[in-house]
Scaffold this active site. Structure first.
Site, PDB file in Angstrom:
ATOM      1  N   HIS A 935       4.851   4.634 -16.012  1.00  0.00           N
ATOM      2  CA  HIS A 935       4.053   5.085 -17.158  1.00  0.00           C
ATOM      3  C   HIS A 935       3.500   6.463 -16.838  1.00  0.00           C
ATOM      4  O   HIS A 935       2.666   6.616 -15.945  1.00  0.00           O
ATOM      5  CB  HIS A 935       2.913   4.106 -17.442  1.00  0.00           C
ATOM      6  CG  HIS A 935       3.392   2.760 -17.884  1.00  0.00           C
ATOM      7  ND1 HIS A 935       2.794   1.583 -17.508  1.00  0.00           N
ATOM      8  CD2 HIS A 935       4.437   2.401 -18.675  1.00  0.00           C
ATOM      9  CE1 HIS A 935       3.433   0.562 -18.049  1.00  0.00           C
ATOM     10  NE2 HIS A 935       4.442   1.031 -18.757  1.00  0.00           N
ATOM     11  N   GLU A 938      -0.252   7.407 -16.147  1.00  0.00           N
ATOM     12  CA  GLU A 938      -0.936   6.799 -15.000  1.00  0.00           C
ATOM     13  C   GLU A 938      -0.723   7.660 -13.762  1.00  0.00           C
ATOM     14  O   GLU A 938      -0.062   7.261 -12.802  1.00  0.00           O
ATOM     15  CB  GLU A 938      -0.444   5.370 -14.804  1.00  0.00           C
ATOM     16  CG  GLU A 938      -0.800   4.472 -15.975  1.00  0.00           C
ATOM     17  CD  GLU A 938      -0.041   3.153 -15.972  1.00  0.00           C
ATOM     18  OE1 GLU A 938       0.566   2.812 -14.948  1.00  0.00           O
ATOM     19  OE2 GLU A 938      -0.055   2.463 -17.010  1.00  0.00           O
ATOM     20  N   HIS A1032       0.681   1.296 -10.364  1.00  0.00           N
ATOM     21  CA  HIS A1032       0.270   1.587 -11.738  1.00  0.00           C
ATOM     22  C   HIS A1032      -1.172   2.079 -11.778  1.00  0.00           C
ATOM     23  O   HIS A1032      -1.880   2.062 -10.771  1.00  0.00           O
ATOM     24  CB  HIS A1032       0.382   0.330 -12.613  1.00  0.00           C
ATOM     25  CG  HIS A1032       1.776   0.005 -13.030  1.00  0.00           C
ATOM     26  ND1 HIS A1032       2.247   0.251 -14.297  1.00  0.00           N
ATOM     27  CD2 HIS A1032       2.796  -0.552 -12.347  1.00  0.00           C
ATOM     28  CE1 HIS A1032       3.509  -0.134 -14.372  1.00  0.00           C
ATOM     29  NE2 HIS A1032       3.867  -0.630 -13.205  1.00  0.00           N
ATOM     30  N   GLU A1117      -2.606  -2.084  -9.380  1.00  0.00           N
ATOM     31  CA  GLU A1117      -3.306  -1.305 -10.386  1.00  0.00           C
ATOM     32  C   GLU A1117      -4.453  -0.531  -9.755  1.00  0.00           C
ATOM     33  O   GLU A1117      -5.301  -1.116  -9.076  1.00  0.00           O
ATOM     34  CB  GLU A1117      -3.886  -2.236 -11.465  1.00  0.00           C
ATOM     35  CG  GLU A1117      -2.863  -3.069 -12.207  1.00  0.00           C
ATOM     36  CD  GLU A1117      -2.243  -2.299 -13.350  1.00  0.00           C
ATOM     37  OE1 GLU A1117      -2.673  -1.161 -13.596  1.00  0.00           O
ATOM     38  OE2 GLU A1117      -1.335  -2.847 -13.991  1.00  0.00           O
TER      39      GLU A1117
END
Length: 1237
Positions: A935, A938, A1032, A1117
């Site tokens: 992504h 990010e 991420h 994350e």
């Protein structure tokens, strides 16, 4: 004799009147109830006087002795049944009244439980029966009607079926008729209104009451304004507010001309309630207006009645008084709702950039995008019922109801919860990936293990050097100060004239990349370079060495805060102290056009022109041969080199064909040494911003509405050089800003560009601002955000980079912005872009900031930018760190849709020799597979990956041990095209690549297709990775955490039936996160989750777990905001902490190696017991753990997180709102759904 009779009665009734232990069996009230029970129906009718006396005595006891009521209502007592039976049987009005008085006394004390008992015994039905019976009398007793309605008003809210019972029994009409006949009898009217308020809570009843004329009846009661009977007005307004929740009744009120009446009443109360004693009445009037404006017609009439101005003016007068906040908040909600919905000021909501796909998917959002006729992509399709249930809340904080319900996204199909090890593709096809695994087949027979550069195993196809990335496309780097050409000697043969000299405000200075020269002085001393930063030839910077020494010193307590970093600012101060050619008067042009201008490296390597070079040239007119002052960050950032970065840009292909380079990417970023705490939210900030927005409608003449930047206009709007407007730019790699509109003198609306081949995904921002005034506060509004929730409301700030600061020796991104908030705005979101949902709105991120330098160029970004060209530069510099002991190979995995290379790295330790034992150990090392940046928005994932790569290439004993333990396969950027073109979520295909892992298309999703091919090949040759981790970023949660996959934990959360064989599972998937929680200060085990959800079945984590059979398959994350626990609690996260996290991950892998040894299984048993304990706690504490709970305490001021959350960022977003709170110390699991994984 009489006493003996009473005693006998008590004895006979003792079993029925049995009470709790401790209640005396000879209680007076129980004896009386026993006598009452003996009076059957006929006796009750015959012995009227006796019944009156008995009930009167019971009433007296209850009124005078508190214990009497407790005895009747105690568990096991049949007192309530006796009282209700008597109420049904009696025909005498006085006896009935006595019993009603008794019941009223009983339910008034200890109300909650006692009313519940009354309802469970059928009391509501009995009261309705009495009401209907009494109404049949020609002249019903007024006192009886009053008491019945009073009691009904008390018990109604506790009876869930109260409205249905009232309607079926016919009680609605009785109450309505009673009210119509007693409009002036306020004593009777009040309880009737109280019951009506409860009736109206039932939507069917509300419609029925509306048809019976009750809406008009209510307006007769509340108007005109009068301070008499204020209690009556309050209850009447509550009932009317409940009635108006019905759209039918709202239309009836509008048609009856009652909206102006409500506004006039509100104004009267506002003006006359100077001491604020009647807030509830004023609030009731606003609730009625709020419910009426839930329909389109209501909003139209409200605006026509000048409602916006009335509420705006009254609210402004209320602002100074904190106790009036409920009125201000509700008024604000009404005004925002009625603010006319506008389209975004764009010709189309599709991206400003077009990329034609080689073929369009048959179905899906991209197919829909391509099939739409021109001009229909953005439509204002307001729904009649105003899109969200705003009528259910009185504040601006419209919580997402969906997120407060049990999560129905959990996978319940056991077949999908068991890994399926299937290659998916024929092995003959997978054999083509063999070339990426040379380390598994090399025998090193011809290898000289004593040769210094014997480890150069770079693939011939993988060169990222400058020679392989030439491009004919001219590239422009941002303009900097134009110095006199006489200050820096540049060979004539290498200088390309760019035209006559101009003043800094005349024109942009043009430079061609192919002829740029970075002049580095060889004569100046290097004494002001921070100690330990003298050379790169040692293989690693002293900063990196210091990091590794610390890691080697204490395995359990890893920290990357080292002196090398802390000395950075001291070193840069030395640049200025040594007589840097920098003066206060700097004119920085933007963009910097690299065409023929040499650049002067300030600091570090010194300058050929001497210490006074440029001190006067700074004020000279620049143009031909101007010099770009470049802070010498090479000494402080070993992996950054401006010249090399420019070379890398030449080989980067963007859809808009960018020809500029942003200053921050060119100069580099040095992490600040100071702490950046989470921003404390100012009370009332959101409200004040919303009121400023409403002023646009109230005072339209004050709005400039001047377009100052627009990607949709090729030539761009012409901005006068008078300092009245800021200049914007985003036409550089990873930039994202589509349009800037000047609203007021110092306020700008900014519109972000959607992802290419998409009509949404607006979050990533990266743009440049210039022509600012020093000391002036500017307000910026990003007006087309889509998420209904943001950490910007919880302390997060945007990032700013000042070029003047960089040239002065502080090249760094810093958190900035005040008065930050995030709220729903009046720009309508087309249903085409909202998944078919009508009436949705965009959200605004607003912040204010000021600038400290004249003639500065500043950049703003959502998070620390990390471009594709930066990655290529870092990989090139990492290769220089390689030593003979390191096996490093760079391959090109594939080419993207946009023609960019996707790098694949292999890192491990060289074998000690080419003996069979050493070669065998080399080949049989377990695989670790890492990936990042699927992504584009990010960017923190890339900074974590940078920390991992630097650690792996380090010289510490830990790094050496790690390389000897594993073979690392790393895809550092899965979505280069998205990163380059400033996308937030998608690739050029317009699709989220992390939803394509099940069936990736080789043409549309080449990086996913081939990365999965690598993993499938490994699975086929029985070499599946020990760990797979995809890095991420998370925009709605704090800290760093992991998502993993577990059959057992998914089954526990879904409550599906499963056999013990279904739950057979090695608990090793928890080991790595648990290790990280022990050694990484930013990591939170409490935020981790191992539940598999349906919406995630196509993500990397789940597919690698199911299809490749990798038990330890994770998404890691990292917060975009900051931390709320541990060492960094209360701080915003920076690149130092992110890189530290990447290094901590490596250290955790080493500990994992130790724990997964043959003799170290005890920890798995500990984990088993921990999880079993966890499960019991979960079951006992909450029936469903999937409840959306914000990970923040609520603010005094309501924050508008409206219920529009159908966010695209499903992996963590869907996992973000869902918290599995298990109250464990180290093994608690929580999953917060819907952010980016």
């Amino acid at each position: 004799m009489h006493r003996q009779h009473e005693f006998d009665v008590v004895k006979m009734n003792k079993p029925k009147m049995a009470t709790e232990k401790g209640v005396p069996s000879n209680s007076r009230v129980l004896m009386l109830l026993g006598q009452l029970e003996r009076m059957n129906g006929e006796t009750m009718v015959r012995e009227v006087e006796n019944a009156r006396q008995l009930t009167l005595k019971i009433l007296h006891l209850i009124q005078t002795q508190e214990k009497s009521g407790k005895e009747i209502m105690s568990k096991g007592s049949s007192g309530m049944e006796v009282i209700l039976a008597s109420l049904e049987n009696t025909k005498d009005v006085q006896t009935t009244l006595n019993i009603l008085y008794i019941l009223s006394e009983l339910v008034t004390v200890g109300r909650g439980r006692r009313v519940g008992v009354f309802v469970s015994k059928g009391g509501t039905g009995v009261l309705f029966q009495i009401l209907i019976t009494a109404n049949k009398e020609s002249h019903p007793s007024e006192e009886l009607m009053l008491q019945l309605h009073s009691l009904l008003a008390k018990v109604g809210p506790k009876d869930r079926k109260f409205g249905v019972k009232a309607r079926l029994s016919g009680a609605l009409n009785v109450t309505i008729n009673l009210m119509k006949q007693n409009l002036q009898n306020f004593k009777l009217l009040l309880p009737c209104l109280q019951v009506l308020r409860v009736y109206s809570a039932n939507s069917v009843n509300a419609i029925s009451l509306g048809k019976s004329g009750v809406v008009e009846l209510m307006f007769k009661i509340i108007a005109p304004y009068s301070k008499k009977n204020t209690s009556l007005h309050k209850v009447a307004l509550d009932a009317l507010g409940a009635l108006l929740k019905s759209k039918t009744n709202a239309r009836r009120a509008v048609d009856g001309g009652h909206v102006p009446v409500l506004l006039a009443l509100y104004l009267d109360w506002h003006r006359n309630d100077a001491r604020h004693r009647h807030l509830l009445i004023r609030k009731g009037l606003l609730v009625c207006l709020r419910n009426i404006t839930n329909i389109k017609l209501g909003r139209k009439v409200f605006i026509e009645a000048d409602g916006m101005r009335i509420l705006y003016n009254s609210s402004t007068e209320c602002l100074p008084v904190r106790t009036l906040d409920p009125l201000v908040n509700t008024s604000s909600l009404i005004m925002r709702k009625c603010f006319p919905k506008n389209r975004l000021p764009l010709p189309t909501i599709k991206s400003a950039f077009h990329y034609q796909l080689p073929h369009v998917p048959a179905v899906g959002p991209v197919a829909q995008l391509y099939s739409q006729p021109p001009g229909v992509d953005d439509v204002v399709d307001e729904s009649d019922d105003n899109e969200e249930a705003e009528g259910d809340t009185d504040t601006e904080n419209d919580e997402d109801d969906k997120d407060h319900t049990a999560n129905d996204d959990i996978e319940t199909d056991l077949n999908k919860l068991h890994p399926i090890k299937s290659p998916g593709r024929p092995f003959e096809e997978l054999r083509s990936y063999e070339r990426f695994f040379l380390e598994l087949y090399e025998d090193f027979q011809g290898h000289n293990f004593e040769c210094p550069k014997a480890a150069s195993t770079k693939s011939s196809s993988a060169s990222f050097s400058s020679s392989s990335i030439r491009s004919t496309q001219p590239v422009i780097v941002p303009t900097a100060q134009a110095l006199s050409p006489m200050n820096v000697p540049i060979e004539d043969s290498e200088r390309e004239h760019t035209g006559p000299s101009t003043t800094p405000t005349d024109a942009l200075t043009s430079l061609k990349l192919d002829t740029i020269h970075l002049t580095k002085d060889q004569e100046k001393k290097v004494g002001f370079i921070p100690e330990g930063h003298t050379a790169l030839s040692s293989g690693l910077s002293s900063q990196g060495q210091a990091i590794e020494q610390e890691l080697a010193r204490v395995l359990e307590c890893v920290s990357l805060e080292q002196e090398g970093t802390l000395n950075a600012e001291e070193g840069l101060k030395g640049v200025r102290q040594e007589g840097s050619p920098i003066t206060a008067a700097r004119h920085i042009h933007s963009p910097l056009l690299l065409g023929g201008i040499a650049t002067l490296r300030v600091g570090g390597q010194g300058s050929n022109c001497g210490s006074d070079c440029g001190s006067e040239g700074a004020d000279d007119e620049g143009g031909e041969g101007a010099v770009l002052e470049v802070p010498d960050t090479a000494a402080l950032l070993p992996l950054h080199d401006p010249d090399l970065y420019v070379e890398m840009v030449k080989g980067t292909h963007s859809v808009p064909q960018y020809a500029e380079v942003a200053y921050p990417d060119y100069f580099g970023h040095i992490a600040p040494t100071f702490r950046e705490p989470l921003l404390e939210r100012v009370y009332g900030v959101q409200r004040s911003k919303i009121f400023q927005d409403i002023e646009r409608l109230i005072h339209p003449n004050d709005i400039l509405d001047k377009v100052v930047y627009d990607l949709d206009i090729p030539s761009g709007p012409v901005i006068e050089e008078n300092g009245e407007s800021l200049k914007f730019n985003s036409q550089f790699e990873s930039g994202n800003l589509r349009k800037a509109v000047q609203i007021r003198k110092y306020e700008y609306d900014l519109v972000l560009n959607s992802d290419i081949n998409s009509n949404h995904y607006h979050q990533w921002l990266y743009f440049e601002v210039s022509s600012m005034r020093v000391g002036t506060t500017y307000r910026f509004n990003i007006i087309n955000c889509e998420k209904s929730n943001s950490q910007f409301n919880y302390g997060m700030q945007v990032l700013m980079y000042s070029v003047q600061e960089a040239i002065s020796g502080r090249p760094q991104w810093v958190r900035t912005g005040t008065d930050i908030c995030y709220y729903k705005n009046h720009f309508a979101r087309s249903s085409i872009a909202a998944g078919g949902q009508k009436g949705k709105s965009y959200f605004t991120l607003t912040f204010s900031t000021s600038f400290n330098h004249k003639d500065d160029v500043c950049y703003f970004a959502y998070h620390y930018p990390y471009t594709y060209s930066t990655l290529k530069m870092h990989l090139s510099k990492l290769e220089a760190l390689r030593t003979p002991q390191i096996y490093l190979r760079q391959d090109i995995l594939c080419e993207t849709l946009g023609g960019n290379s996707c790098p694949l790295l292999t890192i491990t330790a060289m074998p000690e020799s080419n003996s069979n034992d050493h070669i065998c150990q080399f080949r049989n090392r377990p695989m670790i597979f890492l990936s990042a940046r699927v992504h584009p928005g990010e960017t923190n994932a890339s900074w974590v990956m940078k920390g991992t790569l630097e650690f792996l290439m380090g010289m510490s004993p830990l790094a050496a041990s790690l390389r000897e333990a594993y073979i690392f396969k790393i895809v550092p950027m899965l979505n280069p095209d998205g990163v380059i073109n400033g996308n937030h979520r998608c690739s050029l295909s317009g699709e989220d690549l992390n939803r394509q892992w099940q069936n990736p298309n080789p043409e549309l999703h080449p990086t996913i297709y081939h990365t999965k091919g690598l993993l499938q090949y490994l699975a086929h040759i029985q070499r599946a990775p020990l760990v797979f981790c995809d890095y991420h970023g998370h925009s709605r949660k704090k800290n760093v955490f992991m998502y993993g996959c577990s059959v057992k934990e998914t089954v526990w959360q879904s409550n599906i039936n499963a056999t013990s064989s279904d739950l057979q599972e090695d608990l090793g998937y928890r080991t790595l996160p648990k290790i990280l929680s022990q050694i990484a200060p930013a990591f939170s085990m409490a935020s981790c989750s191992f539940v598999v959800e349906r919406s995630k079945e196509s993500t990397a984590r789940v597919v690698v777990w199911r299809e490749i059979g990798v038990q330890r398959s994770y998404t890691m994350e990292s917060t975009l905001c900051g931390c709320d626990q541990g060492k960094y609690k209360g701080l915003q996260i920076g690149t130092r902490e992110l890189e530290e996290m990447g290094a901590q991950f490596c250290v955790a892998l080493l500990r994992l190696k130790r724990l997964t040894g043959l003799h170290n299984h005890q920890h798995l048993l500990d984990l088993e017991s921990d999880i079993i304990g966890t499960q019991s706690k979960v079951v006992s504490s909450c029936p469903t753990t999937y409840v959306m709970e914000e990970d923040e305490p609520s603010f005094l001021e309501a924050i508008d997180y409206s219920a529009e959350s159908n966010d695209e960022d499903v992996e963590p977003e869907n996992e973000q709102g869902v918290e599995v709170q298990e109250n464990l110390d180290q093994l608690s699991d929580s999953d917060n759904h819907r952010d980016l994984c």
